[in-house]
Write a protein that holds these residues in place. Structure first.
Motif, short mmCIF file in Angstrom:
data_model
loop_
_atom_site.label_atom_id
_atom_site.label_comp_id
_atom_site.label_asym_id
_atom_site.label_seq_id
_atom_site.Cartn_x
_atom_site.Cartn_y
_atom_site.Cartn_z
N TYR A 1 -32.22 53.93 -24.19
CA TYR A 1 -31.77 55.30 -23.95
C TYR A 1 -32.51 55.83 -22.74
O TYR A 1 -33.67 55.49 -22.50
N HIS A 2 -31.80 56.63 -21.95
CA HIS A 2 -32.43 57.13 -20.73
C HIS A 2 -31.69 58.37 -20.25
O HIS A 2 -30.60 58.69 -20.71
N ASP A 3 -32.29 59.05 -19.30
CA ASP A 3 -31.70 60.28 -18.78
C ASP A 3 -30.47 59.97 -17.93
O ASP A 3 -30.35 58.89 -17.34
N THR B 1 -20.70 49.93 -16.84
CA THR B 1 -19.68 50.77 -17.46
C THR B 1 -20.21 51.32 -18.78
O THR B 1 -20.93 50.63 -19.51
N HIS B 2 -19.84 52.54 -19.08
CA HIS B 2 -20.13 53.12 -20.39
C HIS B 2 -19.10 52.62 -21.41
O HIS B 2 -18.11 51.98 -21.06
N LEU B 3 -19.36 52.93 -22.67
CA LEU B 3 -18.47 52.74 -23.82
C LEU B 3 -18.29 51.30 -24.29
O LEU B 3 -18.29 51.06 -25.49
N TYR C 1 -18.48 55.06 -15.01
CA TYR C 1 -18.95 53.74 -14.56
C TYR C 1 -19.68 54.02 -13.26
O TYR C 1 -19.34 54.95 -12.54
N HIS C 2 -20.71 53.23 -12.99
CA HIS C 2 -21.51 53.59 -11.82
C HIS C 2 -22.45 52.47 -11.44
O HIS C 2 -22.65 51.51 -12.21
N CYS C 3 -23.04 52.63 -10.27
CA CYS C 3 -24.13 51.73 -9.88
C CYS C 3 -25.36 52.13 -10.68
O CYS C 3 -25.66 53.31 -10.84
N HIS C 4 -26.08 51.12 -11.20
CA HIS C 4 -27.30 51.43 -11.94
C HIS C 4 -28.55 51.32 -11.07
O HIS C 4 -29.67 51.31 -11.59
N HIS C 5 -28.39 51.24 -9.79
CA HIS C 5 -29.50 51.60 -8.91
C HIS C 5 -29.36 53.12 -8.80
O HIS C 5 -28.44 53.65 -8.18
#
Ligand code: C2O
Ligand code: CU
Length: 508
Positions: free
Chosen positions: A176-178, A426-428, A475-479
Motif C-alpha cells: 500500500y502506498h500514497d 495497471t490498477h484493478l 494505469y501509469h508509469c510507476h517511476h
C-alpha cells in the motif's frame, strides 16, 4: 530477458534526473563504475564542508535490519478485519546516529505490514495527520474503485477515509502506498509505503519457508543529509540504500532456506540484485502471486513497484560467515551493497520448494487491442497526453479481455534523443506478459504481473481481462516522478457493453 549490458545502458541514460521536479538537477550520470568487490575498510571520516563525500561513504552494515511489525486489527468480525492507521510525521533513525523526519503510516517506516487472508475483507480507516493531502492505494489489489485510492479521492489534512479490500484474489505480496494527485512521488519517497501480504489456503499448504523464515525486504534509495534531513531528490543524488527503513543493514539468518519477499519501493528507479558470490537463488512468485514453477536466477531485476519472492538457501554458507546482496544497477552516487546476511546459527529446515507451485489461469484471449507510447521528452506522457482526472482515456466493459502493446519510444522519434526506462502499472487487474520485443517472457515474468519494466527502445505486449469491479481506474508509469508529472491515463470499466454507435440511436 534483459542482458546486463542492456540494463546498464538503461540505468546510464535514465532521464529521471532531467525530469525531477526540484531545483537540484543533475547531469545525466556518467558511465557506471562498480568496484569488483566492496572495500573491507570502513568509511573515511566525515570532513566539514565535504558533506557529499561523508554521505556517500557512510559505513555500511552499521544497523540490524528490522522487520516491519504486523499491524493488529482493532476489531474482527465473522468476515472482516478492521484496522486504523494514522498518517503522521515521525522521527526515525535511517542512518545510524541521525534522526530523520518521515511521513509514516502508523508511526512506522516503512508502514506496518498488513496480513490478509483471501476472502476475508480488510477494512482500513486511514486518518491523515500530515499537512499534505494523501490517498491510499493497495498496489496489486483487485479493489472496488471507491477504495482504490484514485489520485483525486484525496484525504485532506485532518480528514479520514475508509478503504475496503475484499481480498478476492490469490496469495501475493502486495503493498500500500500514497497516490495523491501529483504528490505521490514525494509522499512515497518520504515514507508512505508498506507491505500487504495476502495469503490463501493453497499457498499456506505449500512446504515453503514460513514464519520467522518468511521475510519482506522493502528496498529503496534515499538521501539523508549530515544533519539527518531526508532530502527529496533524484536517484542520481541518493547515496543511501534502505532495506526496511535502515540504511544498508545487516540481518542475522540461520543456515537454512528463507523466503524473501523482495519489493522495489524506490519511487524512481530499477534495481538489479545479486549475491556478491554469484550464488543462485529460486524465484517462486511475481507481483500477483506464485509462479507456475520455480525458476533459478543469479540476478533479480525489479523495476519501480515490482515484487518477486525468492527462496535463498543459506545452508551453503558456514556459520560465522556473511554474504552481501548487491545492486549491480547502482548509480555513480551509490555503493553497490544493499544488505549483508550474517549466517549466525544452524537450524532445522523442513521447508522445500515444490516443482509445481500454482496453476495459473489461462492467458486472456483478447478481443480488444490498444497501443500505448510511453514518452519521455519533451515531457513524460502516454500517447501525447498528460493525465487529466476528468477525462477518461479508455472505456472498456467489465469482462473484456485486451492486449496492450506498449512502446518505450516516441511515435515521432527525434534523432539523438535518449529515453528513460519506464515502469508500466495497471490498477484493478493482474496482467500477463505476452512478449518483450517479440520474445516470450522469461520464467520469472511469465506469471501474474501488475507492473512491468519497459527499457528504452523496447516494446512489450500484455494481456488482461477487466474483471471484478466496474468503475474508474488508472494505469501509469510507476517511476512516480513520471506519474506525478502526468504519465498516467484513466480507464473507466463500464458495467455493461461499452456504448456502440448503434446503442446511442436506441431511442429511435
Ligand atoms: Cu503502485 Cu497506481 O500504483
Ligand atoms: Cu516513466
Amino acid at each position: 530477458m534483459l542482458n546486463r549490458r542492456h540494463i546498464l545502458t538503461a540505468a546510464t541514460i535514465g532521464g529521471a534526473a532531467a525530469l525531477f521536479p526540484l531545483g537540484r538537477m543533475m547531469d545525466p550520470p556518467k558511465t557506471r563504475h562498480v568496484p569488483e568487490a566492496p572495500p573491507e575498510a570502513p568509511a573515511a571520516p566525515a570532513h566539514a564542508g565535504d558533506e557529499d563525500r561523508s554521505l556517500a561513504h557512510a559505513v555500511p552494515f552499521a544497523q540490524a535490519m528490522p522487520i516491519p511489525p504486523v499491524l493488529r486489527p482493532t476489531s474482527t468480525s465473522a468476515s472482516s478485519e478492521v484496522y486504523r492507521i494514522q498518517m503522521a510525521e515521525t522521527r526515525v533513525e535511517i542512518v545510524k546516529g541521525l534522526q530523520s523526519t518521515v511521513r509514516a503510516y502508523g508511526g512506522c517506516f516503512p508502514g506496518p505490514t498488513i496480513r490478509a487472508l483471501r476472502g476475508r475483507e480488510v477494512v482500513i480507516q486511514q486518518t491523515n495527520a500530515l499537512d499534505v493531502p494523501t490517498t491510499v492505494h493497495l498496489h496489486g489489489g483487485h479493489t472496488p474503485s471507491l477504495s482504490d485510492g484514485l489520485p483525486m479521492d484525496l484525504i485532506q489534512p485532518g480528514g479520514s477515509r475508509e478503504y475496503r479490500y475484499p481480498n478476492n484474489q490469490v496469495a501475493a505480496s502486495l503493498w500500500y502506498h500514497d497516490h495523491a494527485h501529483e504528490l505521490e512521488a514525494e509522499n512515497v519517497y518520504r515514507g508512505l509505503h508498506g507491505a500487504y501480504l495476502l495469503s490463501d489456503p493453497h499457498e499456506s499448504s505449500l512446504p515453503l519457508p514460513n514464519g520467522e523464515f518468511d521475510i519482506p525486504l522493502l528496498i529503496r534509495d534515499a538521501r539523508i543529509e549530515a544533519d539527518g534531513t531526508l532530502s527529496y531528490v533524484s536517484p542520481y543524488e541518493c547515496p543511501h540504500m534502505l532495506v526496511n527503513g535502515k540504511e544498508r543493514p545487516h540481518f542475522a539468518v540461520a543456515a537454512r532456506k528463507y523466503r524473501l519477499r523482495v519489493y522495489n519501493v524506490a519511487p524512481n528507479r530499477h534495481l538489479s540484485l545479486r549475491f556478491a558470490d554469484g550464488a543462485h537463488f529460486t524465484q517462486i512468485a511475481s507481483d500477483g502471486g506464485l509462479l507456475a514453477a520455480p525458476t533459478a536466477l543469479d540476478e533479480l531485476t525489479l523495476t519501480g513497484a515490482e515484487r518477486a519472492e525468492i527462496v535463498v538457501d543459506f545452508s551453503r554458507y558456514p556459520v560465522g560467515t556473511s554474504v552481501v546482496l548487491e545492486n549491480t544497477a547502482a548509480l555513480d552516487s551509490e555503493r553497490p551493497e544493499v544488505l549483508r546476511f550474517d549466517i549466525t546459527r544452524k537450524a532445522e529446515d523442513p521447508s522445500r520448494v515444490p516443482s509445481v507451485l500454482a496453476t495459473l489461469p489461462p492467458v486472456p484471449k483478447a478481443t480488444v487491442e490498444r497501443e500505448f507510447f510511453m514518452e519521455t521528452f519533451p515531457d513524460t506522457r502516454i500517447n501525447g497526453r498528460k493525465y487529466d482526472p476528468d477525462r477518461p482515456d479508455i472505456e472498456t466493459a467489465l469482462g473484456t479481455s485486451e492486449i496492450w502493446t506498449i512502446h518505450n519510444w516516441p511515435n515521432r522519434r527525434p534523432a539523438g534523443v535518449f529515453h528513460a526506462p519506464h515502469s508500466f502499472h495497471t490498477h484493478l487487474v493482474q496482467f500477463r506478459l505476452l512478449d518483450r520485443d517479440g520474445r516470450p517472457p522469461s520464467p520469472g515474468e511469465a506469471g501474474l504481473k501488475d507492473t512491468i519494466a519497459i527499457y528504452p527502445g523496447q516494446t512489450v505486449r500484455i494481456a488482461m481481462t477487466w474483471n471484478d469491479y466496474p468503475g474508474e481506474y488508472v494505469y501509469h508509469c510507476h517511476h512516480l516522478v513520471h506519474s506525478s508529472h502526468g504519465q498516467m491515463g484513466r480507464i473507466d470499466v463500464l458495467p455493461a457493453e461499452p456504448k456502440q454507435p448503434a446503442a446511442r440511436q436506441s431511442g429511435k
